[in-house]
Write a protein that holds these residues in place. Sequence first.
Motif, mmCIF file in Angstrom:
data_model
loop_
_atom_site.group_PDB
_atom_site.id
_atom_site.type_symbol
_atom_site.label_atom_id
_atom_site.label_comp_id
_atom_site.label_asym_id
_atom_site.label_seq_id
_atom_site.Cartn_x
_atom_site.Cartn_y
_atom_site.Cartn_z
ATOM 1 N N SER A 134 12.532 2.279 2.349
ATOM 2 C CA SER A 134 12.222 3.088 1.169
ATOM 3 C C SER A 134 12.317 4.562 1.548
ATOM 4 O O SER A 134 12.244 4.918 2.730
ATOM 5 C CB SER A 134 10.825 2.766 0.611
ATOM 6 N N SER A 135 12.465 5.412 0.548
ATOM 7 C CA SER A 135 12.573 6.857 0.802
ATOM 8 C C SER A 135 12.221 7.620 -0.469
ATOM 9 O O SER A 135 12.256 7.077 -1.576
ATOM 10 C CB SER A 135 13.983 7.232 1.268
ATOM 11 N N LEU A 136 11.896 8.881 -0.280
ATOM 12 C CA LEU A 136 11.639 9.772 -1.410
ATOM 13 C C LEU A 136 11.886 11.207 -0.973
ATOM 14 O O LEU A 136 11.978 11.512 0.227
ATOM 15 C CB LEU A 136 10.214 9.608 -1.952
ATOM 16 N N GLU A 137 11.967 12.102 -1.957
ATOM 17 C CA GLU A 137 12.203 13.518 -1.683
ATOM 18 C C GLU A 137 11.044 14.340 -2.228
ATOM 19 O O GLU A 137 10.628 14.168 -3.376
ATOM 20 C CB GLU A 137 13.517 13.971 -2.312
ATOM 21 N N PHE A 138 10.523 15.234 -1.400
ATOM 22 C CA PHE A 138 9.464 16.136 -1.822
ATOM 23 C C PHE A 138 10.052 17.183 -2.780
ATOM 24 O O PHE A 138 11.261 17.394 -2.825
ATOM 25 C CB PHE A 138 8.860 16.871 -0.620
ATOM 26 N N LYS A 139 9.160 17.812 -3.509
ATOM 27 C CA LYS A 139 9.604 18.903 -4.372
ATOM 28 C C LYS A 139 10.132 20.051 -3.520
ATOM 29 O O LYS A 139 9.628 20.324 -2.436
ATOM 30 C CB LYS A 139 8.453 19.390 -5.248
ATOM 31 N N LEU B 96 7.527 6.000 9.910
ATOM 32 C CA LEU B 96 7.658 6.936 8.799
ATOM 33 C C LEU B 96 8.254 8.231 9.338
ATOM 34 O O LEU B 96 7.698 8.842 10.249
ATOM 35 C CB LEU B 96 6.293 7.202 8.168
ATOM 36 N N VAL B 97 9.398 8.624 8.794
ATOM 37 C CA VAL B 97 10.097 9.823 9.248
ATOM 38 C C VAL B 97 10.059 10.870 8.141
ATOM 39 O O VAL B 97 10.548 10.633 7.030
ATOM 40 C CB VAL B 97 11.563 9.515 9.623
ATOM 41 N N ILE B 98 9.458 12.017 8.443
ATOM 42 C CA ILE B 98 9.411 13.142 7.505
ATOM 43 C C ILE B 98 10.329 14.230 8.047
ATOM 44 O O ILE B 98 10.200 14.658 9.205
ATOM 45 C CB ILE B 98 7.983 13.682 7.335
ATOM 46 N N SER B 99 11.265 14.681 7.213
ATOM 47 C CA SER B 99 12.274 15.641 7.641
ATOM 48 C C SER B 99 12.228 16.883 6.752
ATOM 49 O O SER B 99 12.251 16.762 5.518
ATOM 50 C CB SER B 99 13.665 14.998 7.581
ATOM 51 N N ALA C 84 11.074 11.896 3.020
ATOM 52 C CA ALA C 84 10.279 10.932 3.777
ATOM 53 C C ALA C 84 10.993 9.589 3.693
ATOM 54 O O ALA C 84 11.414 9.161 2.617
ATOM 55 C CB ALA C 84 8.866 10.823 3.219
ATOM 56 N N THR C 85 11.125 8.916 4.836
ATOM 57 C CA THR C 85 11.834 7.644 4.907
ATOM 58 C C THR C 85 11.002 6.646 5.692
ATOM 59 O O THR C 85 10.484 6.961 6.759
ATOM 60 C CB THR C 85 13.203 7.822 5.588
ATOM 61 N N PHE C 86 10.883 5.443 5.151
ATOM 62 C CA PHE C 86 10.167 4.371 5.840
ATOM 63 C C PHE C 86 11.204 3.439 6.449
ATOM 64 O O PHE C 86 12.025 2.848 5.741
ATOM 65 C CB PHE C 86 9.260 3.611 4.863
ATOM 66 N N LEU C 87 11.181 3.309 7.793
ATOM 67 C CA LEU C 87 12.201 2.567 8.525
ATOM 68 C C LEU C 87 11.630 1.311 9.167
ATOM 69 O O LEU C 87 10.479 1.292 9.606
ATOM 70 C CB LEU C 87 12.825 3.438 9.620
ATOM 71 N N GLU D 127 0.837 -1.205 0.000
ATOM 72 C CA GLU D 127 0.000 0.000 0.000
ATOM 73 C C GLU D 127 0.870 1.252 0.000
ATOM 74 O O GLU D 127 2.040 1.230 0.385
ATOM 75 C CB GLU D 127 -0.916 0.015 1.222
ATOM 76 N N GLU D 128 0.258 2.358 -0.420
ATOM 77 C CA GLU D 128 0.936 3.647 -0.412
ATOM 78 C C GLU D 128 0.400 4.513 0.724
ATOM 79 O O GLU D 128 -0.810 4.535 0.980
ATOM 80 C CB GLU D 128 0.749 4.373 -1.748
ATOM 81 N N ILE D 129 1.306 5.214 1.387
ATOM 82 C CA ILE D 129 0.931 6.122 2.467
ATOM 83 C C ILE D 129 0.849 7.534 1.900
ATOM 84 O O ILE D 129 1.866 8.091 1.451
ATOM 85 C CB ILE D 129 1.948 6.091 3.615
ATOM 86 N N PRO D 130 -0.345 8.162 1.894
ATOM 87 C CA PRO D 130 -0.445 9.555 1.439
ATOM 88 C C PRO D 130 0.079 10.491 2.540
ATOM 89 O O PRO D 130 -0.335 10.388 3.689
ATOM 90 C CB PRO D 130 -1.943 9.761 1.209
ATOM 91 N N MET D 131 0.975 11.370 2.168
ATOM 92 C CA MET D 131 1.550 12.324 3.119
ATOM 93 C C MET D 131 1.262 13.738 2.635
ATOM 94 O O MET D 131 1.398 14.038 1.441
ATOM 95 C CB MET D 131 3.065 12.127 3.246
#
Length: 326
Positions: A244-249, A286-289, A222-225, A201-205
């Motif tokens: 997993s991880s991704l970068e916001f605009k 889920l860590v959002i920085s 955002a990083t999923f640990l 599943e996808e987590i909407p942030m």
Amino acid sequence: MTNRILAFGICFTGYRELYCCGDTITGEVVLELGQDTKIESIDLCISGVCDVHLHSKCTVQAEYQADDDACPLRAREIYFEKSLQLYPSKSANEDTLLKVGRHAFYFEASLPATNLPNSFEGSLGYVRYVAKSILQTSQTELEAKRAFTLLGDTYDINLNQGSLERFNVSRSYIPTHFWFRGKGAVKAVATVPRVAYCAGEEIPMSLDITNDSGHKVKKITATFLQSMFCRIGRKTKTSVKQMSSLEFKEIREEKRSTRSSELIRIPAVAPSNLVNCDLIELAYELVISVAVTTMVMTKKIVFRIPIEVGNVPLQNNPEKNGNTLT
């Protein structure tokens, strides 16, 4: 292998490698001979074990030894063992001299219906399910192994009373100000619609940022640990792995107020807590920085969101019912 024994291995029916509790495993132990050979026995053992270590000198890849006194911070948990004698069969008085060529020995075994944890591999330990066959001759002993993945007992997130709980937290940072910069703060509000999901599943942030500081919000990640907790007696050791991880605009400095939304996918992971395993516990976060850059330093506003991961999806999913994050 030898000139007499060219090949020795295990093959599951249909090349299947994924099973559930209560399934029946079928397959063949395959033996290929280059010469007529006297085989004393061929045995098969199907087992499920957990092996963990807390000592720096221990290696999780090494074969476990119950009398290993040199590694007191190592423990093992056995869930089941099923042994089969494939050759010679107990029901027949067979000649133990096998002719040159290929020989296949069929096997069938049922897995326990309950109380099995999910397969798992970590830096401090593992839960593994393996079929192991041993071939014995008068001159040598050969071993063949084949692992398979088990989906253990279900972890139903519908039974979690807080599964639909909405995460909405606000945090602020007031940078050191200079005469040519603003005198306000950077305020961030992170929102996640619920805190329980299943793998895949996808987590909407959603992240709302108000920047009155005059400094630049340079990066949002955002990083999923996955946190692995191993316990042996009173000793505990923790290992954290990024899944997993991704970068916001990027948020432009001149924009005072902005909203950014992203989706992060939960990879194929074992359920939270690793149900039915007493040596390993799993937790997800889920860590959002939000990185705020000033002239002298970079300061991070960090949100840590505990996430429950199960293997039974929500029956009443608010996102599928049209109540998406706004």
